[in-house]
Design a protein around this motif. Structure first.
Motif: not given
Lengths: 117, 447
Positions: A49-57
């Protein structure tokens, strides 16, 4: 329980879809929402979850808001205008893809012989 | 709903830091994730320690670290607009140097403009990073501001030096002097005090820019050697010095994550010594060269400091650079430069002949590449390695024979004139020597 491999390419869209329906969400909340909606069949790992959230940000699809929660900071993620249109596109793309997969899975056994000839 | 108190939150934060999470934003995310999970667990299990342990058990081993690695991988995957501007500035810089080599107009404005753009980008990216990083104490603010000021002074000094403006020497000596002693202090401080919070503050700046830095350094080093080859010594020296200076910081930073309380061994004392020695010797060499002071150990000090840097890099590159190809490539570049330079010093060649000698050393570099590539698992690389090795074996006798002639071909100047040229530049105050140099007959300058 669904295999994480199957979900690999869809996670971004799942997160965008959830955020398009909520004003803002934090990481733990997203993981729990996915688990709840999928009746416990999809239990996403922190490392997914967190890597994708940071990537989207990083891509500009999400924006963050930091809120003090007792002795720590909670980061809420929400969609930017760009993120909203990206979410719409991704959801349409995934729905179409799932329809195609569904068609492939609905093959009748007798028809397969046509391709084997 | 139960909220964790400060003590309990700190225990969780320490656990996240212990697992090596340093990425700004992610640390807060993971602390919040664990705290929320523990708070929910406390509804069934009132003991905090047991509840925390149960939450940790739901994670796979190293899951937090893996989260950080995946985040870094995803974030480094695309070129940001900032990187695009940086690469454009580098391309402009390269173009400016090409113009300089051919003595064409607009070279200086292009070089200065590109350098200024890089300086602005450096400050912008660091300031942007700084404002996304929370929980800043006054000490961190002080260190950050001081660091920015020193780097600003150094870069300004370089620009002044390039343009021979007044005040350049003062700026260079003061900023380089601070930069020599500050990281030495930090390295010892990390080692003795296990200053995890300080590492958390300083390391992300270097880690965030590591890939870009490596590319810039290689680019600058290659340009420097090209300039030296074309006998544009001042430009070549400047580029080599700047890249060596940055390399020293990079090499020292490789060692910092290893100063951890649970990991202190006798080997680390050696590592600490090596990183400091490498850093100081490289920076001292840079400072002495910029100021035209005679080097304490002559040119062998270059070999010494490069060797230290190389050893440090070889020792710890496996854990720090994930991509094998990048690791091999960097190692290859370092080994090539070092072996070439040491060989030339051993053969007692002059400063200008050294450039020619490096060209002569190319077959050795090819052999090294072949060996390195052979250990790479891909079949294509093995085939390439065999090919290169074959080429080397076949070409070696031919390459060995014209050793002297190759050097003489590149190095066409009269050694007496070169000696006079070097001496004049080493003692710029000697007016008689300047006169002698300027009046040296043009025809007699070449062989």
């Amino acid at each position: 329980m669904h295999s994480p491999e199957l979900l690999k390419g869809m996670l971004k869209t799942i997160i965008l879809k959830l955020l398009s329906e909520h004003k803002r969400m934090y990481g733990y909340e997203i993981i729990q929402a996915i688990k709840e909606i999928s009746d416990g069949k999809i239990d996403m790992a922190v490392a997914a979850i967190y890597p994708v959230l940071h990537k989207l940000r990083d891509e500009g699809s999400l924006t963050i808001e930091k809120v003090a929660m007792g002795e720590r900071v909670r980061i809420y993620y929400s969609l930017t205008p760009d993120g909203s249109s990206a979410a719409k596109e991704k959801i349409e793309e995934l729905t179409d893809f799932l329809g195609t997969i569904s068609k492939l899975m609905d093959f009748k056994p007798g028809l397969q012989s046509l391709f084997l000839v | 709903m139960i909220y964790l108190n400060k003590e309990q939150t700190d225990i969780i934060r320490r656990e996240v830091q212990r697992q090596g999470i340093k990425l700004p934003g992610l640390e807060e995310d993971l602390v919040d994730f664990l705290c929320t999970a523990v708070e929910n667990e406390l509804l069934h299990e009132p003991d905090f320690n047991k509840a925390f342990q149960q939450v940790l058990n739901t994670l796979t081993p190293n899951e937090l670290k893996m989260t950080q690695e995946r985040t870094q991988e995803l974030l480094n995957n695309k070129l940001s607009s900032l990187q695009i501007v940086a690469y454009t500035a580098l391309a402009l810089l390269g173009f400016g140097f090409v113009l300089t080599m051919f003595a064409m107009p607009f070279a200086t404005p292009i070089i200065l403009g590109a350098t200024a753009l890089l300086v602005v980008l450096y400050f912008y990216s660091n300031i942007r990073w700084y404002f996304t990083f929370d929980n800043k104490s006054w000490k961190q603010k002080l260190v950050f501001s001081a660091g920015l000021f020193v780097v600003f002074l150094l870069l300004l000094g370089f620009i002044f030096k390039l343009n021979h403006f007044k005040g350049a020497d003062l700026m260079m000596v003061s900023s380089l002097g601070i930069l020599i002693f500050l990281p030495v202090f930090f390295s010892i401080y990390f080692f003795i005090k296990q200053g995890n919070t300080q590492i958390k503050f300083i390391l992300p700046i270097i880690q965030r820019h590591r890939t870009s830095l490596e590319l810039i350094l290689i680019f600058m080093l290659v340009l420097g050697f090209i300039a030296r080859f074309l006998l544009i010594n001042s430009l070549g020296n400047m580029l080599i010095i700047i890249s060596l200076f940055c390399l020293s910081i990079l090499f020292t930073s490789y060692t910092w994550p290893y100063y951890k309380p649970d990991n202190k061994k006798s080997l680390q004392v050696l590592l600490l010594f090596m990183s400091i020695a490498c850093y100081v010797s490289l920076l001292v060499a840079a400072l002495f060269k910029i100021m035209h002071w005679p080097l304490p150990l002559g040119r062998w000090s270059d070999v010494y400091c490069l060797l230290l840097a190389l050893l440090t890099f070889v020792w710890y590159s496996r854990q720090l650079i994930i991509h094998k190809t990048v690791r091999y490539f960097l190692l290859f570049i370092c080994t090539c430069l070092l072996s070439g330079y040491a060989l030339l010093l051993f053969l007692g060649m002059s400063q200008h002949q050294a450039v020619a000698g490096i060209i002569y050393n190319i077959p050795v570099l090819i052999l090294l590449t072949a060996i390195l590539l052979f250990f790479y698992k891909h079949t294509l690389f093995k085939a390439l390695a065999v090919f290169l090795f074959g080429y080397y074996v076949l070409a070696y006798p031919y390459l060995l024979m014209p050793n002297k002639s190759v050097i003489e071909k590149v190095y066409q100047y009269n050694p007496e004139f070169v000696e006079l040229y070097n001496q004049t530049y080493e003692n710029p105050g000697n007016t008689a020597q300047w006169k002698q140099l300027l009046e040296y007959p043009h025809k007699a300058r070449n062989f």
